[in-house]
Each structure stands twice: as structure tokens, then as C-alpha cells.
Scaffold this motif. Structure first.
Motif, PDB file in Angstrom:
ATOM      1  N   ASN A 120       0.826  -1.199   0.000  1.00 32.10           N
ATOM      2  CA  ASN A 120       0.000   0.000   0.000  1.00 32.10           C
ATOM      3  C   ASN A 120       0.865   1.255   0.000  1.00 32.10           C
ATOM      4  OD1 ASN A 120      -2.305   1.635   0.245  1.00 32.10           O
ATOM      5  ND2 ASN A 120      -3.256   0.200   1.683  1.00 32.10           N
ATOM      6  N   VAL A 121       0.281   2.341  -0.473  1.00 28.20           N
ATOM      7  CA  VAL A 121       0.889   3.671  -0.346  1.00 28.20           C
ATOM      8  C   VAL A 121      -0.037   4.486   0.537  1.00 28.20           C
ATOM      9  CG1 VAL A 121       1.642   5.770  -1.511  1.00 28.20           C
ATOM     10  CG2 VAL A 121       1.973   3.547  -2.621  1.00 28.20           C
ATOM     11  N   LEU A 122       0.501   4.944   1.672  1.00 25.02           N
ATOM     12  CA  LEU A 122      -0.330   5.590   2.688  1.00 25.02           C
ATOM     13  C   LEU A 122       0.095   7.028   2.928  1.00 25.02           C
ATOM     14  CD1 LEU A 122      -0.375   2.618   5.220  1.00 25.02           C
ATOM     15  CD2 LEU A 122      -2.198   3.250   3.613  1.00 25.02           C
ATOM     16  N   THR A 123      -0.772   7.732   3.626  1.00 29.62           N
ATOM     17  CA  THR A 123      -0.474   9.109   3.975  1.00 29.62           C
ATOM     18  C   THR A 123      -0.385   9.267   5.493  1.00 29.62           C
ATOM     19  OG1 THR A 123      -1.215  11.413   3.792  1.00 29.62           O
ATOM     20  CG2 THR A 123      -2.926   9.752   3.992  1.00 29.62           C
ATOM     21  N   PHE A 124       0.575  10.082   5.913  1.00 29.13           N
ATOM     22  CA  PHE A 124       0.641  10.533   7.306  1.00 29.13           C
ATOM     23  C   PHE A 124       0.237  11.989   7.276  1.00 29.13           C
ATOM     24  CE2 PHE A 124       2.995  13.134  10.329  1.00 29.13           C
ATOM     25  CZ  PHE A 124       2.595  12.581  11.531  1.00 29.13           C
ATOM     26  N   ALA A 125      -0.704  12.373   8.151  1.00 33.07           N
ATOM     27  CA  ALA A 125      -1.193  13.754   8.144  1.00 33.07           C
ATOM     28  C   ALA A 125      -1.211  14.331   9.551  1.00 33.07           C
ATOM     29  CB  ALA A 125      -2.595  13.815   7.536  1.00 33.07           C
ATOM     30  N   LEU A 126      -0.889  15.613   9.616  1.00 35.21           N
ATOM     31  CA  LEU A 126      -0.910  16.354  10.873  1.00 35.21           C
ATOM     32  C   LEU A 126      -1.946  17.463  10.724  1.00 35.21           C
ATOM     33  CD1 LEU A 126       0.972  15.911  13.352  1.00 35.21           C
ATOM     34  CD2 LEU A 126       2.265  17.907  12.589  1.00 35.21           C
ATOM     35  N   TYR A 127      -2.810  17.630  11.710  1.00 35.12           N
ATOM     36  CA  TYR A 127      -3.876  18.625  11.657  1.00 35.12           C
ATOM     37  C   TYR A 127      -3.576  19.707  12.693  1.00 35.12           C
ATOM     38  CZ  TYR A 127      -6.357  14.981   9.070  1.00 35.12           C
ATOM     39  OH  TYR A 127      -6.700  14.020   8.148  1.00 35.12           O
ATOM     40  N   THR A 128      -3.357  20.917  12.192  1.00 31.12           N
ATOM     41  CA  THR A 128      -2.990  22.025  13.084  1.00 31.12           C
ATOM     42  C   THR A 128      -3.937  23.206  12.860  1.00 31.12           C
ATOM     43  OG1 THR A 128      -1.395  22.856  11.443  1.00 31.12           O
ATOM     44  CG2 THR A 128      -0.565  21.380  13.149  1.00 31.12           C
ATOM     45  N   PHE A 149       4.203   7.453   2.470  1.00 30.96           N
ATOM     46  CA  PHE A 149       5.143   6.340   2.607  1.00 30.96           C
ATOM     47  C   PHE A 149       4.492   5.081   2.058  1.00 30.96           C
ATOM     48  CE2 PHE A 149       2.575   6.369   6.420  1.00 30.96           C
ATOM     49  CZ  PHE A 149       2.376   5.033   6.753  1.00 30.96           C
ATOM     50  N   SER A 150       5.309   4.170   1.586  1.00 23.01           N
ATOM     51  CA  SER A 150       4.807   2.903   1.046  1.00 23.01           C
ATOM     52  C   SER A 150       5.255   1.768   1.951  1.00 23.01           C
ATOM     53  CB  SER A 150       5.316   2.681  -0.376  1.00 23.01           C
ATOM     54  OG  SER A 150       6.729   2.645  -0.413  1.00 23.01           O
ATOM     55  N   CYS A 151       4.408   0.746   2.084  1.00 27.12           N
ATOM     56  CA  CYS A 151       4.746  -0.368   2.952  1.00 27.12           C
ATOM     57  C   CYS A 151       4.237  -1.672   2.352  1.00 27.12           C
ATOM     58  CB  CYS A 151       4.191  -0.160   4.358  1.00 27.12           C
ATOM     59  SG  CYS A 151       2.389   0.018   4.415  1.00 27.12           S
ATOM     60  N   ASP A 152       4.786  -2.776   2.854  1.00 25.42           N
ATOM     61  CA  ASP A 152       4.346  -4.102   2.396  1.00 25.42           C
ATOM     62  C   ASP A 152       4.243  -5.037   3.588  1.00 25.42           C
ATOM     63  OD1 ASP A 152       6.993  -4.751   3.022  1.00 25.42           O
ATOM     64  OD2 ASP A 152       7.672  -4.540   0.955  1.00 25.42           O
ATOM     65  N   ARG A 191      -4.589  16.714  15.959  1.00 24.75           N
ATOM     66  CA  ARG A 191      -4.596  15.264  15.777  1.00 24.75           C
ATOM     67  C   ARG A 191      -3.632  14.889  14.659  1.00 24.75           C
ATOM     68  NH1 ARG A 191      -9.157  17.383  13.393  1.00 24.75           N
ATOM     69  NH2 ARG A 191      -9.699  16.625  11.294  1.00 24.75           N
ATOM     70  N   LEU A 192      -3.402  13.609  14.522  1.00 28.87           N
ATOM     71  CA  LEU A 192      -2.634  13.084  13.400  1.00 28.87           C
ATOM     72  C   LEU A 192      -3.347  11.844  12.885  1.00 28.87           C
ATOM     73  CD1 LEU A 192      -0.914  10.364  14.453  1.00 28.87           C
ATOM     74  CD2 LEU A 192       0.448  12.120  15.582  1.00 28.87           C
ATOM     75  N   SER A 193      -3.019  11.453  11.654  1.00 29.01           N
ATOM     76  CA  SER A 193      -3.729  10.312  11.080  1.00 29.01           C
ATOM     77  C   SER A 193      -2.843   9.505  10.131  1.00 29.01           C
ATOM     78  CB  SER A 193      -4.963  10.805  10.309  1.00 29.01           C
ATOM     79  OG  SER A 193      -4.565  11.490   9.129  1.00 29.01           O
ATOM     80  N   PHE A 194      -3.243   8.241   9.953  1.00 26.93           N
ATOM     81  CA  PHE A 194      -2.687   7.359   8.944  1.00 26.93           C
ATOM     82  C   PHE A 194      -3.852   6.904   8.076  1.00 26.93           C
ATOM     83  CE2 PHE A 194       0.198   7.061  12.526  1.00 26.93           C
ATOM     84  CZ  PHE A 194       1.446   7.142  11.928  1.00 26.93           C
ATOM     85  N   GLY A 195      -3.704   7.065   6.758  1.00 26.12           N
ATOM     86  CA  GLY A 195      -4.841   6.708   5.919  1.00 26.12           C
ATOM     87  C   GLY A 195      -4.476   6.423   4.481  1.00 26.12           C
ATOM     88  N   SER A 196      -5.494   6.256   3.691  1.00 26.97           N
ATOM     89  CA  SER A 196      -5.340   5.851   2.293  1.00 26.97           C
ATOM     90  C   SER A 196      -4.902   7.018   1.417  1.00 26.97           C
ATOM     91  CB  SER A 196      -6.670   5.298   1.782  1.00 26.97           C
ATOM     92  OG  SER A 196      -7.667   6.321   1.823  1.00 26.97           O
ATOM     93  N   THR A 197      -4.463   6.668   0.207  1.00 28.06           N
ATOM     94  CA  THR A 197      -4.119   7.647  -0.823  1.00 28.06           C
ATOM     95  C   THR A 197      -4.804   7.230  -2.119  1.00 28.06           C
ATOM     96  OG1 THR A 197      -2.165   6.457  -1.611  1.00 28.06           O
ATOM     97  CG2 THR A 197      -1.863   7.968   0.259  1.00 28.06           C
TER      98      THR A 197
END
Length: 383
Positions: A120-128, A149-152, A191-197
Motif C-alpha cells: 500500500n501507499v499511505l499518507t501521514f497527516a498532521l492537523y494544526t 510512505f509505502s509499505c508491504d 490530531r494526526l492520522s494514517f490513511g489511504s491515498t
């Protein structure tokens, strides 16, 4: 001097220990590290929250499996909408459980381990908070700063720079904000998040596993404060030790001169009359002729008519010295007296005046006798 050396050694070891201990604490405080996952190790309270495109008519789903020891969740990104979204958020809260801002300004990066199945290719997001746009009642009005970032299926380590996150263009368009205004305020992180792209697999359930989530930063104040403080302490200690050394040396030299000075004038004898007479002759001759550069045992034999073995025997029995040792004792004792009283005389003049032709040889003998050079002796005494 031995007492001073023991005192200085103990002081040095104690100062070295204190410096090392405080230095270790300063380095540890300078290089910040704060755990977010596992949850019970986090200094920032948080709770999980899911986000998806459901409110826009999408069918993407999120299912959280674990949020205590790791962040383990499944997502299924639907292709039913143009821009599908599925993510898990860490929402920061205060002690009462209400959402709250946290200050990430001390940190410059975040690290974690991750694996995904399938790839997968994911997104890390910071909400400020953005001062001009954010409305606390509108979740979308927070500035979103992201990295990808991409992971397997295998665990991989990632490190993301929190100071160089990018805000997507759609956010600027949505709120009619200038693209050039890229700054975001880490002091007010919601907050912060990990999610789809857009490159995440569609209509397939994917497992995402995040572990060992940590914040990293540097606060140079403590290291600079430590360096400045202990530089002053070490310099002050060196100055203090030098003064104490000078005092101890001066005291030691005064005691030594006081002890040796009577040898120049006379030595009380305990011999029979004939031997007493010979001893008096020897001591009197050496007391008056020791400054003669050409004085040797053979010349003394010729001058006073006592054979060399007898001279050495009398000096050894009465004073504990051979001829050469006693001659050096007389010369060096007088040299010490001159060094301690004659401010204008230089080392060479004094060496010649007490009977030495070779100044380096005089320096060597003097240092052996008084544990310091003639120059140091003079500077100590006349300071």
C-alpha cells in the motif's frame, strides 16, 4: 606537597563525576524522545477516531483492531466516489477526555514501524490550527500537512520530518488560501492520522499495522547551559587549584629552606677531640669555599691536608652525605635563599654565584631537590 596532590586528585575525580552526570542528563534532555504508541507510554493523552468518505456518499470503511499496544486497523477503500478516503486518527485530549491542542514545536520528526497487507501507499497527516481559517466546529478547516510512505508485508522503519510536511493544493483551493503561505503551527496540533491515498488498493480489505510511534526533537538550551556553566566551573577550578598549588609549594619550600639552612652555617659535632677538629676543618672549609666553581675533592685534600677517604667518612658519619652530595646541598640551599630574596637576579647569575658552571645542570639538580624549577621557585616566593 603530597597532601595537596591527594586533595587535588579527590577534587578532580569528584568534579569529573559531577560533570559526567550532569552532562549525561543535559544530553538526554537536549535530545527529546516522546512515545505515542503504545498508548500507556504516551505523555500526550489521545483517543482513536475513524474517518472516511461516508459523509460524502462513499462506501469506504475502517475497522480498528488494536489501539492500545499498537495501531492496527483494516481499511477498505471504495471506488464508488472520485476521491475515496479511509483513515484512523489519533485525536489529542486533555485530562478530562475532551479534545485539546498539544504542542509539537519541540519536536522535528516522528518515527514508527509499519507493515501493510497487501502492499500500500499511505499518507501521514498532521492537523494544526490555522489562525485565519480554522473553525473548531469544522473538522475540515484545520490545516492538513502531509507526507507519504509505502509499505508491504514486512516491517519497515520510517522517519518523517515534521518541519517539512506539505499541505495539499485542494486545501488551499477549498479555503481560497494563498499557496505561498506554507507555514503551519506545530504549537497547536489537534490530531494526526494514517490513511489511504489515491494509490491505495480499491475494493480490497487492507490491514495496516503501526508500531513504536515516537516523536523526536532537540532543545539546545540545556546543552548550551551545561557547556557554559561547566566551562566556568572548570576554569574557576583550575584557577583555584593553581592558587592552592602555589600556596602548598610555598609552604613546602619554606619548610625545606628552614630545615636546610643550618647546614650552611655549622653542624654540631659529637666526635672525639681529634676527629672533631678534622670535622670542623672540613665543614668550615666547605662553608667558605662551596661557591668556588673549581672546588673538587682533590683540591680540598690539597688545601686542608686530610685524605679523601677521611673526608667522605666524616661527612657520611656526621651528616649522612658524601662530599659531592653535601657540596650540592650547600650550593642549592644558598641558591634557594638568593632566589627567594634577590628579585633582580636572574637564574644564570645565581647558578654561577653558587658555584655551577652549567646552568641546565643546575636547573636539573634544583628541580630534584625542591620539586620545581628555579624559575617556578622564584615566581612562587616573590609573588
Amino acid at each position: 606537597m603530597l597532601k595537596f596532590y591527594k586533595k587535588a586528585f579527590i577534587f578532580f575525580i569528584a568534579l569529573l563525576f559531577i560533570t559526567s552526570s550532569v552532562g549525561y542528563l543535559s544530553v538526554k534532555t537536549t535530545f527529546l524522545q516522546s512515545q505515542l504508541i503504545p498508548k500507556n507510554t504516551s505523555i500526550f493523552p489521545w483517543h482513536t477516531q475513524i474517518g472516511s468518505d461516508a459523509e460524502d456518499g462513499g462506501q469506504s470503511t475502517v475497522n480498528i483492531i488494536d489501539s492500545l499496544f499498537s495501531l492496527n486497523f483494516n481499511i477498505k477503500v471504495s471506488s464508488s466516489v472520485q476521491y475515496p478516503v479511509a483513515m484512523t486518527e489519533l485525536v489529542f485530549e486533555d485530562k478530562t477526555g475532551q479534545w485539546s491542542y498539544v504542542d509539537f514545536s519541540r519536536f522535528d520528526s516522528i518515527s514508527f514501524s509499519a507493515k501493510c497487507e497487501p502492499e500500500n501507499v499511505l499518507t501521514f497527516a498532521l492537523y494544526t490550527e490555522d489562525d485565519q481559517i480554522t473553525n473548531v466546529d469544522d473538522k475540515r478547516s484545520y490545516r492538513i500537512s502531509t507526507s507519504y510512505f509505502s509499505c508491504d508485508q514486512k516491517w519497515q522503519d520510517f522517519n518523517i520530518d515534521l518541519t517539512r510536511l506539505e499541505t495539499p493544493e485542494w486545501w488551499y483551493k477549498w479555503f481560497d488560501h494563498e499557496l505561498s503561505k506554507k507555514e503551519y503551527n506545530l504549537q497547536k496540533t489537534a490530531r494526526l492520522s494514517f490513511g489511504s491515498t489515491i494509490q491505495s488498493p480499491k475494493d480490497v480489505e487492507s490491514n495496516i499495522h503501526i508500531n513504536n510511534l515516537q516523536l523526536h526533537g532537540r532543545d539546545w538550551f540545556f546543552l548550551y547551559a551545561f557547556a557554559g556553566l561547566f566551562a566556568c566551573i572548570w576554569i574557576g577550578s583550575i584557577v583555584w587549584l593553581h592558587r592552592e598549588y602555589t600556596k602548598a609549594l610555598l609552604s613546602d619550600l619554606k619548610a625545606k629552606i628552614q630545615k636546610d639552612r643550618p647546614l650552611v652555617a655549622y653542624q654540631q659535632l659529637t666526635m672525639e677531640p681529634q676527629k672533631n677538629k678534622e670535622a670542623s676543618t672540613i665543614l668550615r672549609f666547605m662553608a667558605t669555599e662551596y661557591a668556588n666553581m673549581d672546588l673538587h675533592l682533590d683540591t680540598m685534600v690539597q688545601e686542608i691536608g686530610i685524605n679523601r677517604n677521611k673526608i667522605n667518612e666524616i661527612l657520611k658519619n656526621e651528616l649522612g652525605y658524601t662530599f659531592s652530595a653535601y657540596l650540592n646541598k650547600l650550593r642549592l640551599t644558598e641558591a634557594a635563599r638568593l632566589l627567594s630574596t634577590q628579585k633582580s637576579a636572574n637564574i644564570s647569575e645565581i647558578a654561577y654565584s653558587v658555584g655551577y658552571k652549567n646552568v641546565p645542570y643546575f636547573n636539573k639538580l634544583f628541580k630534584l631537590e625542591y620539586d620545581c624549577s628555579p624559575k617556578k621557585f622564584k615566581d612562587t616566593y616573590l609573588t
